[in-house]
Motif scaffolding. Structure first.
Motif, PDB file in Angstrom:
ATOM      1  N   PHE A  47      35.747  22.476  44.978  1.00 31.41           N
ATOM      2  CA  PHE A  47      34.806  23.482  45.467  1.00 31.41           C
ATOM      3  C   PHE A  47      34.349  24.382  44.325  1.00 31.41           C
ATOM      4  N   LEU A  48      33.216  25.020  44.534  1.00 33.06           N
ATOM      5  CA  LEU A  48      32.682  25.997  43.595  1.00 33.06           C
ATOM      6  C   LEU A  48      33.008  27.385  44.124  1.00 33.06           C
ATOM      7  N   LEU A  49      33.829  28.116  43.403  1.00 32.03           N
ATOM      8  CA  LEU A  49      34.141  29.488  43.782  1.00 32.03           C
ATOM      9  C   LEU A  49      33.025  30.385  43.261  1.00 32.03           C
ATOM     10  N   GLN A  50      32.358  31.082  44.168  1.00 31.34           N
ATOM     11  CA  GLN A  50      31.192  31.872  43.781  1.00 31.34           C
ATOM     12  C   GLN A  50      31.483  33.361  43.657  1.00 31.34           C
ATOM     13  N   ALA A  56      38.334  47.973  48.530  1.00 30.08           N
ATOM     14  CA  ALA A  56      38.782  48.928  47.513  1.00 30.08           C
ATOM     15  C   ALA A  56      38.413  50.350  47.904  1.00 30.08           C
ATOM     16  N   ASP A  57      39.179  51.295  47.368  1.00 32.31           N
ATOM     17  CA  ASP A  57      38.825  52.707  47.523  1.00 32.31           C
ATOM     18  C   ASP A  57      37.463  52.961  46.881  1.00 32.31           C
ATOM     19  N   PHE A  58      36.791  54.005  47.350  1.00 32.41           N
ATOM     20  CA  PHE A  58      35.518  54.354  46.728  1.00 32.41           C
ATOM     21  C   PHE A  58      35.771  54.987  45.356  1.00 32.41           C
ATOM     22  N   GLY A  59      34.974  54.563  44.386  1.00 30.69           N
ATOM     23  CA  GLY A  59      35.096  55.103  43.039  1.00 30.69           C
ATOM     24  C   GLY A  59      34.554  54.115  42.026  1.00 30.69           C
ATOM     25  N   THR A  60      34.799  54.390  40.764  1.00 28.44           N
ATOM     26  CA  THR A  60      34.363  53.510  39.679  1.00 28.44           C
ATOM     27  C   THR A  60      35.595  53.017  38.937  1.00 28.44           C
ATOM     28  N   PHE A  61      35.759  51.690  38.899  1.00 29.67           N
ATOM     29  CA  PHE A  61      36.979  51.097  38.364  1.00 29.67           C
ATOM     30  C   PHE A  61      36.645  49.872  37.511  1.00 29.67           C
ATOM     31  N   ASP A  62      37.617  49.455  36.709  1.00 29.95           N
ATOM     32  CA  ASP A  62      37.507  48.226  35.921  1.00 29.95           C
ATOM     33  C   ASP A  62      38.368  47.154  36.586  1.00 29.95           C
ATOM     34  N   TYR A  63      37.740  46.063  37.000  1.00 24.97           N
ATOM     35  CA  TYR A  63      38.480  44.994  37.676  1.00 24.97           C
ATOM     36  C   TYR A  63      38.574  43.754  36.803  1.00 24.97           C
ATOM     37  N   ARG A  64      39.686  43.046  36.949  1.00 24.49           N
ATOM     38  CA  ARG A  64      39.892  41.762  36.291  1.00 24.49           C
ATOM     39  C   ARG A  64      40.322  40.751  37.343  1.00 24.49           C
ATOM     40  N   PHE A  88      34.932  43.047  35.238  1.00 25.67           N
ATOM     41  CA  PHE A  88      33.925  43.883  35.884  1.00 25.67           C
ATOM     42  C   PHE A  88      34.218  45.336  35.518  1.00 25.67           C
ATOM     43  N   ASP A  89      33.579  45.805  34.463  1.00 29.10           N
ATOM     44  CA  ASP A  89      33.846  47.142  33.943  1.00 29.10           C
ATOM     45  C   ASP A  89      32.954  48.186  34.613  1.00 29.10           C
ATOM     46  N   ALA A  90      33.541  49.355  34.840  1.00 24.23           N
ATOM     47  CA  ALA A  90      32.817  50.492  35.408  1.00 24.23           C
ATOM     48  C   ALA A  90      32.052  50.098  36.672  1.00 24.23           C
ATOM     49  N   LEU A  91      32.741  49.377  37.548  1.00 24.49           N
ATOM     50  CA  LEU A  91      32.129  48.930  38.801  1.00 24.49           C
ATOM     51  C   LEU A  91      32.326  49.997  39.873  1.00 24.49           C
ATOM     52  N   THR A  92      31.245  50.455  40.450  1.00 23.19           N
ATOM     53  CA  THR A  92      31.322  51.426  41.538  1.00 23.19           C
ATOM     54  C   THR A  92      31.470  50.677  42.853  1.00 23.19           C
ATOM     55  N   THR A  93      32.543  50.931  43.553  1.00 21.28           N
ATOM     56  CA  THR A  93      32.854  50.190  44.772  1.00 21.28           C
ATOM     57  C   THR A  93      32.115  50.766  45.978  1.00 21.28           C
ATOM     58  N   ALA A  94      32.090  49.970  47.044  1.00 21.30           N
ATOM     59  CA  ALA A  94      31.418  50.393  48.275  1.00 21.30           C
ATOM     60  C   ALA A  94      32.295  51.302  49.124  1.00 21.30           C
ATOM     61  N   ILE A  98      34.326  48.209  53.471  1.00 25.04           N
ATOM     62  CA  ILE A  98      33.103  47.526  53.050  1.00 25.04           C
ATOM     63  C   ILE A  98      33.430  46.685  51.819  1.00 25.04           C
ATOM     64  N   GLY A  99      32.893  45.479  51.760  1.00 29.53           N
ATOM     65  CA  GLY A  99      33.177  44.604  50.632  1.00 29.53           C
ATOM     66  C   GLY A  99      32.471  45.024  49.355  1.00 29.53           C
ATOM     67  N   THR A 100      33.174  44.891  48.242  1.00 33.21           N
ATOM     68  CA  THR A 100      32.601  45.085  46.907  1.00 33.21           C
ATOM     69  C   THR A 100      32.638  43.735  46.202  1.00 33.21           C
ATOM     70  N   THR A 101      31.488  43.240  45.783  1.00 32.94           N
ATOM     71  CA  THR A 101      31.382  41.873  45.280  1.00 32.94           C
ATOM     72  C   THR A 101      31.784  41.745  43.819  1.00 32.94           C
ATOM     73  N   LEU A 102      32.635  40.754  43.558  1.00 31.02           N
ATOM     74  CA  LEU A 102      32.979  40.329  42.201  1.00 31.02           C
ATOM     75  C   LEU A 102      32.407  38.923  42.043  1.00 31.02           C
ATOM     76  N   ASP A 103      31.304  38.797  41.323  1.00 33.70           N
ATOM     77  CA  ASP A 103      30.561  37.537  41.213  1.00 33.70           C
ATOM     78  C   ASP A 103      31.147  36.665  40.105  1.00 33.70           C
ATOM     79  N   LEU A 104      31.591  35.457  40.466  1.00 29.65           N
ATOM     80  CA  LEU A 104      32.224  34.553  39.503  1.00 29.65           C
ATOM     81  C   LEU A 104      31.313  33.406  39.065  1.00 29.65           C
ATOM     82  N   THR A 105      30.116  33.324  39.606  1.00 27.69           N
ATOM     83  CA  THR A 105      29.082  32.386  39.144  1.00 27.69           C
ATOM     84  C   THR A 105      29.547  30.932  39.118  1.00 27.69           C
ATOM     85  N   ASP A 106      29.881  30.403  40.270  1.00 28.04           N
ATOM     86  CA  ASP A 106      30.151  28.970  40.440  1.00 28.04           C
ATOM     87  C   ASP A 106      31.245  28.430  39.521  1.00 28.04           C
ATOM     88  N   LEU A 107      32.465  28.878  39.751  1.00 23.57           N
ATOM     89  CA  LEU A 107      33.621  28.354  39.032  1.00 23.57           C
ATOM     90  C   LEU A 107      34.078  27.075  39.728  1.00 23.57           C
TER      91      LEU A 107
END
Length: 206
Positions: A47-50, A56-64, A88-94, A98-107
């Motif tokens: 499968f392609l993971l997209q 997540a809590d509301f705020g701006t965070f760095d995700y890996r 995903f650096d300095a990502l402002t969450t919803a 509510i979902g906050t998207t981390l886009d992996l571009t077809d892994l």
């Protein structure tokens, strides 16, 4: 030519339509959280993971986002065993619920069990739920892909079992090799027929 195109169209119908995006939904119940969450995705086919939509809590965070082929348990406390697949650096969450998207571009991932670790590196923003089931138990499924109960995790340490990922997983199934083989043979035959017709037309013109 019309007959040839009809044959090819029929062959296309033999290819599974699983290449369309699908969503595996795990909900946003919350109730607990940490710096990250570890879990498995098990699939009966490639499968392609997209993307992941995380809770997540509301705020701006760095995700890996890290990946380990074979599942979480084989590398649960070994940072060197994991491969970084998304930053995903300095990502402002919803915000919560509510979902906050981390886009992996077809892994592209093979059939089997794949472990994932999503972390904010210490900000304690990742929400998940407690589960009464053991890690590895099926939590939600869509098509060939199953999300399993996992662990709350504090930067590859402080591992807490029976925690359920909150959010959703977007993916696309990959057609079986046999279907691609049928399609390849069909296009090869079509190409051969087209070349023969052109050759016959050239002889008549001569």
């Amino acid at each position: 030519m019309t007959k040839l195109m009809s044959i090819l169209a029929g062959m296309m119908l033999l290819v599974p339509s699983g290449s369309h995006a699908a969503t595996l939904y795990a909900g946003y119940a919350g109730g607990n959280g940490n710096d990250g969450v570890m879990f498995n995705l098990a699939s009966t086919s490639g499968f392609l993971l997209q993307s992941f939509d995380i809770h997540a809590d509301f705020g701006t965070f760095d995700y890996r986002v890290y990946h380990h082929a074979g599942g979480v348990d084989a590398a649960i406390a070994d940072p060197a065993a994991w491969t970084l697949i998304g930053s995903f650096d300095a990502l402002t969450t919803a915000g919560e619920g509510i979902g906050t998207t981390l886009d992996l571009t077809d892994l592209l991932l093979s059939a089997g069990t794949h472990g994932f670790y999503i972390t904010d590196g210490g900000a304690f923003s990742v929400r998940y739920s407690n589960s009464s089931e053991a890690p590895g138990t099926a939590l939600a499924s869509s098509g060939p892909v199953t999300l399993q109960v996992g662990y709350g995790a504090d930067a590859f340490g402080g591992i807490v079992p029976s925690r359920a990922f909150n959010g959703s997983v977007t993916f696309a199934a990959v057609p079986e090799p046999a279907a691609w083989a049928i399609l390849t043979i069909g296009f090869g035959a079509a190409g051969g027929a087209l070349r023969r017709r052109r050759g016959q037309a050239a002889l008549r013109a001569a």
